[in-house]
Design a protein around this motif. Sequence first.
Motif, PDB file in Angstrom:
ATOM      1  N   LEU A 189       0.810  -1.205   0.000  1.00 34.00           N
ATOM      2  CA  LEU A 189       0.000   0.000   0.000  1.00 34.00           C
ATOM      3  C   LEU A 189       0.849   1.262   0.000  1.00 34.00           C
ATOM      4  N   ARG A 190       1.985   1.229   0.685  1.00 35.38           N
ATOM      5  CA  ARG A 190       2.803   2.431   0.841  1.00 35.38           C
ATOM      6  C   ARG A 190       3.211   3.022  -0.511  1.00 35.38           C
ATOM      7  N   PRO A 191       3.887   2.272  -1.387  1.00 34.82           N
ATOM      8  CA  PRO A 191       4.221   2.855  -2.689  1.00 34.82           C
ATOM      9  C   PRO A 191       2.989   3.096  -3.552  1.00 34.82           C
ATOM     10  N   GLY A 192       1.967   2.255  -3.394  1.00 36.83           N
ATOM     11  CA  GLY A 192       0.751   2.456  -4.175  1.00 36.83           C
ATOM     12  C   GLY A 192       0.108   3.803  -3.890  1.00 36.83           C
ATOM     13  N   LEU A 193       0.001   4.140  -2.614  1.00 35.01           N
ATOM     14  CA  LEU A 193      -0.621   5.407  -2.224  1.00 35.01           C
ATOM     15  C   LEU A 193       0.286   6.596  -2.523  1.00 35.01           C
ATOM     16  N   GLN A 194       1.593   6.400  -2.438  1.00 33.66           N
ATOM     17  CA  GLN A 194       2.523   7.483  -2.720  1.00 33.66           C
ATOM     18  C   GLN A 194       2.632   7.787  -4.209  1.00 33.66           C
ATOM     19  N   ILE A 195       2.495   6.765  -5.031  1.00 36.89           N
ATOM     20  CA  ILE A 195       2.813   6.907  -6.455  1.00 36.89           C
ATOM     21  C   ILE A 195       1.563   6.869  -7.341  1.00 36.89           C
TER      22      ILE A 195
END
Length: 333
Positions: A133-139
Amino acid sequence: MELMNKLWESAKADKKRIVLPEGDEERTLKAAEKIHKLGLAYPVLVGNIDEIKRKAENLGVNLEGIEIIDPNTSEKLEEYVNKFYELRKNKGMTLEKSNQIVRDPLYFGTMMVKLDDADGMVSGAVHTTGDLLRPGLQIVKTAPGVSVVSSFFIMMVPNAKYGEEGMLLFSDCAVNPNPTAEQLAAIAIATADTAKNLCGIEPRVAMLSFSTMGSAGGELVEKVRKATEIAKELRADLLIDGELQLDAAIVESVAAQKAPNSKVAGKANVLIFPDLQSGNIGYKLVQRFANAEAIGPMCQGFAKPINDLSRGCSVEDIVNVVALTAVQAQSIK
């Protein structure tokens, strides 16, 4: 498995490029070989090329025709580093940090999806949901008009009359620990749309609680009532009702007693759990006690398809989630 057969055929009809950032993981390698042979998608393995090939050879996996990308040697690395820096510079990102972060296969794979070098991504055989989720939400971020990313499982219960001939969608079972009423309403709407667009069924959404239509009170029940009201106001076209106990939601004889005026009670095929604890426990109980197939967790709400796996997933689970991701990608304009 009529649904999965249909989804496999849909995936084959318009093949998409799906990134597998856990490129050297055993189940992922076996799944990539199968996905390629079946023609479900164009799998892209991300990681150290020599390590991936070595593990594949040891496993007897044939990677001929399957693309492998090493972030450290990719011609796209500089472009991705610069783009990630631009996306995150207001959060304190530097080019030096970006250069380190983007070399991580999860971040590299997410950048591929962001910049249309891939149509979707599937991870989770090794990494946690939070890692995904972390890179998904950031990117990639959320789709327009969507306030929260959530997850769903497609539960296929053998020899069951509940839901849609034994098929039900459960949400949210993997992402939001304690959603607000507003978030719960958004999760219900998103899962209803998923049921219709991905599974091809008319959704009948039950907002689950330990109370049915006022049989109990308190803060926990009130949250579900408020979420139901918000969802109905936002999407009057959907059949959403609550609060409903589980038996009132899926058993017609119980519904006739507890919620006789409901158009959903006794016939629900989409179950919205009030929090992550109940959702996660619920899907695992059904999976184990009813010998159900739990397809997912799939994510909904991202601007482009990024999907999670259980770390206990099988090769077949990965194949199915990749097929579902490919079908999700077909609807992205």
